[in-house]
Design a protein around this motif. Structure first.
Motif, PDB file in Angstrom:
ATOM      1  N   ILE A 135       8.397  -3.756  -6.117  1.00 20.91           N
ATOM      2  CA  ILE A 135       8.718  -4.327  -7.424  1.00 20.91           C
ATOM      3  C   ILE A 135       7.470  -4.666  -8.230  1.00 20.91           C
ATOM      4  CG2 ILE A 135      10.008  -6.090  -8.646  1.00 20.91           C
ATOM      5  CD1 ILE A 135      11.723  -4.181  -6.975  1.00 20.91           C
ATOM      6  N   GLN A 136       6.531  -5.394  -7.623  1.00 20.98           N
ATOM      7  CA  GLN A 136       5.345  -5.826  -8.377  1.00 20.98           C
ATOM      8  C   GLN A 136       4.491  -4.649  -8.826  1.00 20.98           C
ATOM      9  OE1 GLN A 136       4.588  -8.346  -9.942  1.00 20.98           O
ATOM     10  NE2 GLN A 136       4.515 -10.256  -8.812  1.00 20.98           N
ATOM     11  N   PRO A 137       4.028  -3.781  -7.909  1.00 22.66           N
ATOM     12  CA  PRO A 137       3.198  -2.670  -8.397  1.00 22.66           C
ATOM     13  C   PRO A 137       3.978  -1.692  -9.267  1.00 22.66           C
ATOM     14  CG  PRO A 137       3.678  -2.388  -6.060  1.00 22.66           C
ATOM     15  CD  PRO A 137       4.157  -3.759  -6.432  1.00 22.66           C
ATOM     16  N   GLY A 160      -1.228  -1.606  -5.500  1.00 25.00           N
ATOM     17  CA  GLY A 160      -0.659  -1.869  -4.184  1.00 25.00           C
ATOM     18  C   GLY A 160      -1.690  -2.355  -3.187  1.00 25.00           C
ATOM     19  N   LEU A 161      -2.885  -1.771  -3.220  1.00 24.68           N
ATOM     20  CA  LEU A 161      -3.913  -2.123  -2.245  1.00 24.68           C
ATOM     21  C   LEU A 161      -4.396  -3.558  -2.441  1.00 24.68           C
ATOM     22  CD1 LEU A 161      -5.552  -0.938   0.092  1.00 24.68           C
ATOM     23  CD2 LEU A 161      -7.260  -0.189  -1.572  1.00 24.68           C
ATOM     24  N   VAL A 162      -4.714  -3.934  -3.678  1.00 23.72           N
ATOM     25  CA  VAL A 162      -5.201  -5.286  -3.932  1.00 23.72           C
ATOM     26  C   VAL A 162      -4.096  -6.312  -3.706  1.00 23.72           C
ATOM     27  CG1 VAL A 162      -6.153  -6.835  -5.676  1.00 23.72           C
ATOM     28  CG2 VAL A 162      -6.982  -4.490  -5.506  1.00 23.72           C
ATOM     29  N   MET A 163      -2.900  -5.996  -4.140  1.00 21.59           N
ATOM     30  CA  MET A 163      -1.783  -6.916  -3.902  1.00 21.59           C
ATOM     31  C   MET A 163      -1.509  -7.083  -2.414  1.00 21.59           C
ATOM     32  SD  MET A 163       0.904  -5.852  -6.927  1.00 21.59           S
ATOM     33  CE  MET A 163       0.523  -6.129  -8.659  1.00 21.59           C
ATOM     34  N   ALA A 164      -1.723  -6.021  -1.635  1.00 20.49           N
ATOM     35  CA  ALA A 164      -1.526  -6.120  -0.190  1.00 20.49           C
ATOM     36  C   ALA A 164      -2.541  -7.057   0.445  1.00 20.49           C
ATOM     37  CB  ALA A 164      -1.624  -4.728   0.448  1.00 20.49           C
ATOM     38  N   VAL A 165      -3.801  -6.965   0.013  1.00 21.27           N
ATOM     39  CA  VAL A 165      -4.820  -7.879   0.542  1.00 21.27           C
ATOM     40  C   VAL A 165      -4.487  -9.324   0.150  1.00 21.27           C
ATOM     41  CG1 VAL A 165      -7.253  -8.467   0.523  1.00 21.27           C
ATOM     42  CG2 VAL A 165      -6.581  -6.075   0.529  1.00 21.27           C
ATOM     43  N   ASN A 166      -4.025  -9.503  -1.073  1.00 17.65           N
ATOM     44  CA  ASN A 166      -3.638 -10.845  -1.514  1.00 17.65           C
ATOM     45  C   ASN A 166      -2.484 -11.413  -0.696  1.00 17.65           C
ATOM     46  OD1 ASN A 166      -5.567 -10.900  -3.500  1.00 17.65           O
ATOM     47  ND2 ASN A 166      -4.160 -10.587  -5.202  1.00 17.65           N
ATOM     48  N   VAL A 192       0.838  -1.205   0.000  1.00 20.08           N
ATOM     49  CA  VAL A 192       0.000   0.000   0.000  1.00 20.08           C
ATOM     50  C   VAL A 192       0.866   1.247   0.000  1.00 20.08           C
ATOM     51  CG1 VAL A 192      -1.793   1.271   1.217  1.00 20.08           C
ATOM     52  CG2 VAL A 192      -1.852  -1.231   1.177  1.00 20.08           C
ATOM     53  N   ALA A 193       1.898   1.256   0.864  1.00 20.46           N
ATOM     54  CA  ALA A 193       2.822   2.391   0.898  1.00 20.46           C
ATOM     55  C   ALA A 193       3.525   2.553  -0.440  1.00 20.46           C
ATOM     56  CB  ALA A 193       3.840   2.187   2.022  1.00 20.46           C
ATOM     57  N   GLY A 216       2.376   1.711  -3.380  1.00 16.90           N
ATOM     58  CA  GLY A 216       1.431   2.270  -4.336  1.00 16.90           C
ATOM     59  C   GLY A 216       1.312   3.776  -4.214  1.00 16.90           C
ATOM     60  N   GLU A 217       1.258   4.277  -2.978  1.00 14.20           N
ATOM     61  CA  GLU A 217       1.203   5.722  -2.759  1.00 14.20           C
ATOM     62  C   GLU A 217       2.467   6.400  -3.288  1.00 14.20           C
ATOM     63  OE1 GLU A 217      -1.007   7.709  -1.573  1.00 14.20           O
ATOM     64  OE2 GLU A 217      -2.430   6.604  -0.358  1.00 14.20           O
ATOM     65  N   LEU A 218       3.625   5.823  -2.989  1.00 10.52           N
ATOM     66  CA  LEU A 218       4.891   6.413  -3.423  1.00 10.52           C
ATOM     67  C   LEU A 218       4.984   6.434  -4.950  1.00 10.52           C
ATOM     68  CD1 LEU A 218       7.341   4.793  -0.846  1.00 10.52           C
ATOM     69  CD2 LEU A 218       6.611   7.186  -0.930  1.00 10.52           C
ATOM     70  N   LEU A 219       4.508   5.372  -5.585  1.00 10.67           N
ATOM     71  CA  LEU A 219       4.557   5.311  -7.040  1.00 10.67           C
ATOM     72  C   LEU A 219       3.682   6.377  -7.676  1.00 10.67           C
ATOM     73  CD1 LEU A 219       4.413   1.430  -7.367  1.00 10.67           C
ATOM     74  CD2 LEU A 219       6.279   2.870  -8.197  1.00 10.67           C
ATOM     75  N   ASP A 220       2.501   6.622  -7.129  1.00 10.30           N
ATOM     76  CA  ASP A 220       1.619   7.648  -7.674  1.00 10.30           C
ATOM     77  C   ASP A 220       2.169   9.049  -7.427  1.00 10.30           C
ATOM     78  OD1 ASP A 220      -0.227   5.942  -8.784  1.00 10.30           O
ATOM     79  OD2 ASP A 220      -1.537   5.906  -7.039  1.00 10.30           O
ATOM     80  N   ARG A 221       2.931   9.215  -6.373  1.00  8.56           N
ATOM     81  CA  ARG A 221       3.468  10.542  -6.051  1.00  8.56           C
ATOM     82  C   ARG A 221       4.767  10.836  -6.794  1.00  8.56           C
ATOM     83  NH1 ARG A 221       2.656  11.856   0.404  1.00  8.56           N
ATOM     84  NH2 ARG A 221       0.530  11.056   0.607  1.00  8.56           N
TER      85      ARG A 221
END
Length: 406
Positions: A128-130, A364-370, A76-77, A79-84
């Protein structure tokens, strides 16, 4: 989109041409393979690690889970960093953390230190993944996006296949710490490659790929972010992902032990079967994702087909066919193609389901839940295996026998 945001990256005379997308795809695939190289090889190193450290199956499962624990939050973190901030330095630094952790781990004195090292590796791997998926999604149009995503995602089974072929004999010949050293050097090469070669697509904004700084689309309350999980397409991806990552994790951590116990294959032959399953998974990620580019039923149809095929393969393993060396090898190859290959069309589906400007967060969010399934599946499967006393005792009676080691 603000016009000043399209300026070339520092040190670049002009934005890269559209054809540069193939360089991006190759770089992202290599970085994925390099970053996951050691972690994907833990299952194949089961026998050397058991013999060297005196580990049980549940402890081996915990080793794999350790590298996947931090991403429960880290994805999740990331994903946020990537969007920023974009992908280049977030992914490059993440792969660098993987390398640093493994290189430090080559000095680890025992099991506890190895667990701690893998927690650090998991923190770096969260990007790496997201990050790789977002970089490819940004460069490729929908008509080619599934194929490109599949090629990029093939980096994981490619890294796994190389790890299965290289790490067990390396650990047997020079000790398990040499495997961490090799994994660290490979991850470092991936980090350097991504930081050196990745660039944004022409005309894409520096911050958040076109979403202005300060926009509520980029930064919102937690409830708004979690609202992504209510999108129908995202829900489908989440539920199917939870099921299929359990299959992939089970193949990785218990595949070698199953082949050894159920079919009496030695470590070398079992490793060859696992290499075949990883290569099949690599082909599956490309082929199934390419199919999703042309499927009139949408990108999710190949995911559904993969789920049905994985269930059929797992059920077949419980039959006499699954206890015959040739039959088990064929079933592992089948499970590799579908049980690993599903991720190509799945991640393309998820990337396209994300709202504009929030691709990194959605991934990031969906991968984190997975990650819940990734973390819990290996030790849970290990406990199930321990509940079968006949086979457990056979291993326990002779952990140092030649048959057990190879």
């Amino acid at each position: 989109m603000s016009h000043h945001a399209t300026a070339p990256a520092a040190g670049t005379a002009a934005p890269p041409a559209p054809g540069y997308r193939w360089v991006v795809l190759g770089t992202a695939t290599f970085t994925q393979a390099a970053a996951c190289f050691f972690v994907q090889g833990i299952g194949a190193m089961a026998v050397p690690l058991q013999d060297a450290l005196g580990l049980g199956v549940t402890q081996l499962g915990l080793l794999l889970s350790a590298s996947q624990l931090v991403p429960l939050v880290g994805l999740v973190a990331a994903g946020e960093l990537l969007d920023r901030f974009g992908e280049r330095w977030v992914v490059g630094l993440g792969a660098g953390v993987v390398a640093a952790g493994l290189l430090a781990g080559s000095l680890a004195p025992g099991y506890g230190s190895l667990l701690a090292v893998l927690l650090v590796v998991g923190a770096g791997y969260s990007t790496i993944q997201p990050g790789g998926s977002k970089s490819v999604a940004a460069w490729f149009a929908p008509a080619q996006r599934g194929f490109a995503m599949g090629v990029r995602q093939a980096g994981l089974p490619l890294g796994g296949a190389l790890a299965v072929a290289v790490l067990p004999p390396l650990a047997t010949a020079y000790g398990w710490r040499s495997a961490l050293l090799a994994g660290g050097l490979v991850a470092l090469a991936g980090a350097v490659a991504f930081a050196a070669l990745y660039r944004r697509p022409p005309g894409v904004a520096v911050a958040n790929h076109g979403v202005p700084k300060g926009s509520s689309e980029r930064i919102g309350p937690i409830a708004d972010r979690l609202g992504l999980l209510r999108e129908p397409a995202v829900v489908r991806a989440l539920l199917s992902g939870l099921a299929m990552v359990s299959v992939h994790s089970g193949l990785g951590v218990l595949g070698a032990l199953y082949l050894h116990d159920a079919t009496s294959l030695g470590a070398g032959a079992a490793g060859a079967v696992l290499v075949a399953s990883q290569l099949a998974g690599m082909l599956g990620r490309i082929g199934l994702a390419a199919w999703s580019d042309r499927s009139r039923a949408g990108r999710y149809r190949p995911v559904l087909v993969s789920m049905a095929a994985a269930v059929a393969g797992l059920l077949a393993l419980t039959t006499p066919l699954g206890h015959h060396p040739v039959g088990a090898a064929a079933l592992f190859t089948w499970l590799g193609f579908f049980g690993i290959g599903w991720y190509g069309p799945w991640v393309a589906h998820l990337a396209e389901a994300a709202p504009p400007g929030r691709t990194g967060l959605a991934l990031g969010l969906v991968m984190a839940v997975n990650q819940a399934a990734v973390v819990l599946a290996p030790p849970a499967l290990g406990l199930l295996r321990l509940g079968r006393p006949g086979r457990r005792h056979r291993r326990d009676r002779g952990p140092h026998r030649p048959g057990a080691a190879g």
